[in-house]
Design a protein around this motif. Sequence first.
Motif, PDB file in Angstrom:
ATOM      1  N   UNK A  73       0.492   9.650  -4.851  1.00 53.01           N
ATOM      2  CA  UNK A  73       0.635  11.016  -4.321  1.00 53.01           C
ATOM      3  C   UNK A  73       1.601  11.841  -5.157  1.00 53.01           C
ATOM      4  N   UNK A  74       2.624  11.182  -5.689  1.00 55.05           N
ATOM      5  CA  UNK A  74       3.601  11.869  -6.537  1.00 55.05           C
ATOM      6  C   UNK A  74       3.153  11.949  -8.000  1.00 55.05           C
ATOM      7  N   UNK A  75       1.941  11.451  -8.265  1.00 55.71           N
ATOM      8  CA  UNK A  75       1.373  11.446  -9.627  1.00 55.71           C
ATOM      9  C   UNK A  75       2.296  10.734 -10.608  1.00 55.71           C
ATOM     10  N   UNK A  76       2.909   9.672 -10.099  1.00 56.33           N
ATOM     11  CA  UNK A  76       3.834   8.905 -10.935  1.00 56.33           C
ATOM     12  C   UNK A  76       3.201   7.629 -11.480  1.00 56.33           C
ATOM     13  N   UNK A  77       2.014   7.275 -10.982  1.00 56.94           N
ATOM     14  CA  UNK A  77       1.377   6.042 -11.441  1.00 56.94           C
ATOM     15  C   UNK A  77      -0.131   6.195 -11.449  1.00 56.94           C
ATOM     16  N   UNK A  78      -0.770   5.384 -12.273  1.00 56.14           N
ATOM     17  CA  UNK A  78      -2.229   5.262 -12.287  1.00 56.14           C
ATOM     18  C   UNK A  78      -2.588   3.976 -11.554  1.00 56.14           C
ATOM     19  N   UNK A  79      -3.429   4.104 -10.531  1.00 54.16           N
ATOM     20  CA  UNK A  79      -3.801   2.957  -9.702  1.00 54.16           C
ATOM     21  C   UNK A  79      -5.099   2.364 -10.238  1.00 54.16           C
ATOM     22  N   UNK A  80      -5.115   1.058 -10.460  1.00 51.32           N
ATOM     23  CA  UNK A  80      -6.256   0.390 -11.075  1.00 51.32           C
ATOM     24  C   UNK A  80      -6.663  -0.812 -10.224  1.00 51.32           C
ATOM     25  N   UNK A  81      -7.944  -0.883  -9.863  1.00 52.55           N
ATOM     26  CA  UNK A  81      -8.421  -2.050  -9.124  1.00 52.55           C
ATOM     27  C   UNK A  81      -9.324  -1.676  -7.983  1.00 52.55           C
ATOM     28  N   UNK A  82      -9.086  -2.302  -6.816  1.00 55.91           N
ATOM     29  CA  UNK A  82      -9.918  -2.108  -5.636  1.00 55.91           C
ATOM     30  C   UNK A  82      -9.192  -1.276  -4.590  1.00 55.91           C
ATOM     31  N   UNK A  83      -9.951  -0.691  -3.663  1.00 59.27           N
ATOM     32  CA  UNK A  83      -9.354  -0.005  -2.521  1.00 59.27           C
ATOM     33  C   UNK A  83      -8.576  -1.018  -1.689  1.00 59.27           C
ATOM     34  N   UNK A  84      -7.387  -0.639  -1.261  1.00 61.06           N
ATOM     35  CA  UNK A  84      -6.490  -1.566  -0.568  1.00 61.06           C
ATOM     36  C   UNK A  84      -6.916  -1.798   0.884  1.00 61.06           C
ATOM     37  N   UNK A 121       0.830  -1.202   0.000  1.00 63.85           N
ATOM     38  CA  UNK A 121       0.000   0.000   0.000  1.00 63.85           C
ATOM     39  C   UNK A 121       0.869   1.259   0.000  1.00 63.85           C
ATOM     40  N   UNK A 122       1.963   1.203   0.740  1.00 64.52           N
ATOM     41  CA  UNK A 122       2.867   2.355   0.792  1.00 64.52           C
ATOM     42  C   UNK A 122       3.426   2.669  -0.590  1.00 64.52           C
ATOM     43  N   UNK A 123       3.877   1.641  -1.299  1.00 66.32           N
ATOM     44  CA  UNK A 123       4.379   1.809  -2.664  1.00 66.32           C
ATOM     45  C   UNK A 123       3.304   2.450  -3.545  1.00 66.32           C
ATOM     46  N   UNK A 124       2.090   1.941  -3.432  1.00 65.03           N
ATOM     47  CA  UNK A 124       0.962   2.457  -4.219  1.00 65.03           C
ATOM     48  C   UNK A 124       0.645   3.902  -3.848  1.00 65.03           C
ATOM     49  N   UNK A 170      -5.933   2.679   0.118  1.00 66.15           N
ATOM     50  CA  UNK A 170      -5.561   3.529  -1.013  1.00 66.15           C
ATOM     51  C   UNK A 170      -6.641   3.362  -2.081  1.00 66.15           C
ATOM     52  N   UNK A 171      -7.280   4.452  -2.436  1.00 68.44           N
ATOM     53  CA  UNK A 171      -8.348   4.388  -3.432  1.00 68.44           C
ATOM     54  C   UNK A 171      -7.752   4.432  -4.841  1.00 68.44           C
ATOM     55  N   UNK A 172      -8.254   3.599  -5.737  1.00 62.99           N
ATOM     56  CA  UNK A 172      -7.700   3.567  -7.098  1.00 62.99           C
ATOM     57  C   UNK A 172      -8.126   4.766  -7.931  1.00 62.99           C
ATOM     58  N   UNK A 173      -7.345   5.097  -8.919  1.00 61.19           N
ATOM     59  CA  UNK A 173      -7.736   6.127  -9.895  1.00 61.19           C
ATOM     60  C   UNK A 173      -8.797   5.577 -10.836  1.00 61.19           C
ATOM     61  N   UNK A 174      -8.668   4.300 -11.171  1.00 63.38           N
ATOM     62  CA  UNK A 174      -9.662   3.617 -12.003  1.00 63.38           C
ATOM     63  C   UNK A 174     -10.185   2.444 -11.176  1.00 63.38           C
ATOM     64  N   UNK A 175     -11.412   2.551 -10.713  1.00 60.48           N
ATOM     65  CA  UNK A 175     -11.963   1.521  -9.833  1.00 60.48           C
ATOM     66  C   UNK A 175     -12.595   0.401 -10.644  1.00 60.48           C
ATOM     67  N   UNK A 176     -12.174  -0.828 -10.333  1.00 58.30           N
ATOM     68  CA  UNK A 176     -12.732  -2.010 -10.982  1.00 58.30           C
ATOM     69  C   UNK A 176     -12.446  -3.205 -10.085  1.00 58.30           C
ATOM     70  N   UNK A 177     -13.001  -4.341 -10.421  1.00 54.96           N
ATOM     71  CA  UNK A 177     -12.771  -5.534  -9.611  1.00 54.96           C
ATOM     72  C   UNK A 177     -11.342  -6.028  -9.786  1.00 54.96           C
ATOM     73  N   UNK A 178     -10.877  -6.797  -8.818  1.00 52.68           N
ATOM     74  CA  UNK A 178      -9.526  -7.349  -8.915  1.00 52.68           C
ATOM     75  C   UNK A 178      -9.380  -8.233 -10.147  1.00 52.68           C
TER      76      UNK A 178
END
Length: 340
Positions: free
Chosen positions: A244-255, A236-239, A294-302
Motif C-alpha cells: 500500500x505504501x508502494x515500498x515493495x514489489x509482491x511476488x508469488x501467490x495471493x495470501x 499478510x499485514x507486513x506485505x 493480498x494480491x501480488x504485483x507479480x503473480x506466479x507459483x510459490x
Amino acid sequence: MTQGRFVRNLIISLLLIPSMTFADNIDNSRKAEILSNLKQEISEQYIIEDSIPGILASLDSLSSTDFLVKLPDGNKFAEVINEKLKQFDRHFSLSWSNPNEISTKPRTESYWDRLDRKNSGFSKVEILEGNIGYIEFWGFDRVNVKSEQRVANVMSFISETDAIIFDLRNNGGGSPRMIQLLSGYLFNERTQLSSIYWRNSDETEEFWTSTDIRGKKRPTIPIYVLTSNDTFSAAEAFTYDLKSLKRATIVGETTGGGANPMRFVDFGDGFIAGIPYGRAINPITKTNWEWVGVTPDIETSREQALETAYISALNTLLNVSRNDSQKIEIKNKLKDLTAH
C-alpha cells in the motif's frame, strides 16, 4: 461366584475397555452449554458485527440433540465447530485437549516458545549474487531484547546489499510489533503502517514504523516480498502495508486472507476458542485483506516466486548500477537463470 473370582473377572473386564478415557466423552448438556457460551462470546466480541446473525444461525444448526449425539468425544465436537467457524473467518478456532489425560508425550510447544527457541523465525539469511539480500523467516516474533538483537543481526548482515528479498511463503504471522520493528529499517521517516480497531474497548490503535532501530536504514533500495497461500495474518499485514505504501514489489501467490486479530477464550474442560475481536485498517486503502488475501504485483507459483523476484531485482539493479564489475556479475547470473 466367589468374591475373589468376581473381583478377578471385573479387573479383566476393565482391562478390555478401549483406551478412550471417560473424559473423552462429553455429555450432550455440556456440549450444548459450550455452544451457548460460544455464541454469547461471538455476539459480544466478534469484530464483524454484520456477520454475527449468520454465524449464530450456523451454530444453531449444530445444536440439535440428534447432531450432538453423533459427536460423543470432545475432539470431534471441536473439529466440527472449528470447521464451521472458519467458513466465516479464518482466525476463528475451537480446540479441545483432554484435561484428565495423563500423556507420555512431551508438552506441546507454543508458537511463541518455538519462535524464541528458533532464532525468532529467521531460518536463512544470505547475500545472493548481484549483491541482493535474502531473508527467509516463518514467523513474526514478539519484540523483546532478544528478538530485537536478532533482527539487528539479520539487518546488519545485509546492510550493504543493493536490494532485499523477504521470503514469507511459509510465514504464519505473529506479533504486529515485529512488523513495526522490521519496517523501521525500510523507511527514512516515521511512517504509519496501519491501525487496528478493537471492538471490546471501542478504540483504534495506530501502528507506526519503529524509530528504535539498531543499525543502518534502507529507505530507498528495492524491496521484494515473496508470498504464498500459506502467508497469513501478521505476515499478510507486513506485505499489505509495504504494498500500500508502494515500498515493495509482491511476488508469488495471493495470501491466505486473515486480517482480523483474535483473542483466546477458555470455556473449561479443555475447550479453548479463538475469536477475532479486532479489525485491521490500512491508512491508505481504508480497508484490509480479510478473506480476499493480498494480491501480488507479480503473480506466479510459490515454487517460482524466488527466481521470479530474483530476476526482477537483478534487472532493476542492472539498470541503475554504476559498477562495471557488478554489472558483469548481474549479466552472468541472469544468463544462468534464464538459460533453462
